[in-house]
Design a protein around this motif. Structure first.
Motif, PDB file in Angstrom:
ATOM      1  N   MET A 257       1.912  13.798  -4.495  1.00 41.24           N
ATOM      2  CA  MET A 257       2.923  13.430  -3.065  1.00 41.24           C
ATOM      3  C   MET A 257       2.993  11.714  -2.689  1.00 41.24           C
ATOM      4  SD  MET A 257       3.168  15.575   0.525  1.00 41.24           S
ATOM      5  CE  MET A 257       1.362  15.188   0.596  1.00 41.24           C
ATOM      6  N   LEU A 258       3.566  11.786  -2.909  1.00 41.99           N
ATOM      7  CA  LEU A 258       4.586  10.086  -1.875  1.00 41.99           C
ATOM      8  C   LEU A 258       4.863  10.109  -0.531  1.00 41.99           C
ATOM      9  CD1 LEU A 258       4.451   7.478  -3.695  1.00 41.99           C
ATOM     10  CD2 LEU A 258       6.902   7.872  -3.572  1.00 41.99           C
ATOM     11  N   THR A 259       3.876   9.254  -0.465  1.00 42.97           N
ATOM     12  CA  THR A 259       4.346   8.946   1.655  1.00 42.97           C
ATOM     13  C   THR A 259       3.980   7.130   1.530  1.00 42.97           C
ATOM     14  OG1 THR A 259       2.122   9.031   2.212  1.00 42.97           O
ATOM     15  CG2 THR A 259       3.229  10.999   2.419  1.00 42.97           C
ATOM     16  N   PHE A 260       4.684   7.061   2.644  1.00 42.28           N
ATOM     17  CA  PHE A 260       4.898   5.057   3.098  1.00 42.28           C
ATOM     18  C   PHE A 260       4.107   5.688   4.388  1.00 42.28           C
ATOM     19  CE2 PHE A 260       7.548   5.215  -0.856  1.00 42.28           C
ATOM     20  CZ  PHE A 260       7.417   4.068  -1.464  1.00 42.28           C
ATOM     21  N   ALA A 261       3.064   4.635   4.911  1.00 39.64           N
ATOM     22  CA  ALA A 261       2.437   4.237   6.592  1.00 39.64           C
ATOM     23  C   ALA A 261       3.520   3.394   6.491  1.00 39.64           C
ATOM     24  CB  ALA A 261       1.143   3.479   5.719  1.00 39.64           C
ATOM     25  N   ASP A 262       4.421   2.781   5.977  1.00 44.10           N
ATOM     26  CA  ASP A 262       5.558   1.359   6.806  1.00 44.10           C
ATOM     27  C   ASP A 262       6.609   1.953   6.598  1.00 44.10           C
ATOM     28  OD1 ASP A 262       5.045   0.909   4.401  1.00 44.10           O
ATOM     29  OD2 ASP A 262       5.493  -1.381   4.569  1.00 44.10           O
ATOM     30  N   THR A 263       7.789   1.111   7.302  1.00 46.67           N
ATOM     31  CA  THR A 263       9.017   1.797   7.110  1.00 46.67           C
ATOM     32  C   THR A 263       9.566   0.738   6.179  1.00 46.67           C
ATOM     33  OG1 THR A 263       9.832  -0.222   8.847  1.00 46.67           O
ATOM     34  CG2 THR A 263       9.474   2.202   9.703  1.00 46.67           C
ATOM     35  N   LYS A 264       8.999  -0.387   5.422  1.00 41.18           N
ATOM     36  CA  LYS A 264       9.425  -1.287   4.842  1.00 41.18           C
ATOM     37  C   LYS A 264       8.958  -0.523   3.360  1.00 41.18           C
ATOM     38  CE  LYS A 264      10.031  -5.480   7.465  1.00 41.18           C
ATOM     39  NZ  LYS A 264       9.314  -6.882   7.969  1.00 41.18           N
TER      40      LYS A 264
END
Length: 106
Positions: free
Chosen positions: A1-8
């Motif tokens: 599963m892929l997530t990002f911690a920041d909007t960029k």
């Protein structure tokens, strides 16, 4: 599963997941729901093991390929993420202060 911690999208998080079946929950739905279990609990407790440490995540079909990706796709995304990270000047993570936003990649 892929997530990002920041909007960029410069700080990724990858959680290895194992497909465990469709429509495993009792909720009736017109849409198929694909269920994935975190790989660590599969190794520790087995597929759909009985433990509070087992994490089952449901995904609708349109989430497959954006949140759930193959290892090959993960490598490509990590390369793209590293390029963004360098381009953005190697940013540091700051407190979100409740400004959460879900971002899907393709």
């Amino acid at each position: 599963m892929l997530t990002f911690a920041d909007t960029k999208m410069t700080m990724p998080g990858l959680t290895p997941m194992v497909y465990v079946g469709k429509n495993l929950f009792d909720k009736p739905t017109d849409e198929e729901v694909y269920c994935f279990q975190d790989a660590v609990s599969v190794v520790r407790f087995g597929i759909l093991g009985e433990s509070e440490d087992v994490y089952i995540q449901p995904f609708k079909k349109n989430d497959l390929g954006s949140s759930i990706i193959t290892l090959e796709r993960a490598v490509i995304i990590m390369q793209e993420t590293n390029e963004r990270y360098i381009k953005e000047g190697k940013p540091k993570l700051t407190k979100a202060k409740g400004k959460w936003k879900t971002i899907h990649t393709s």
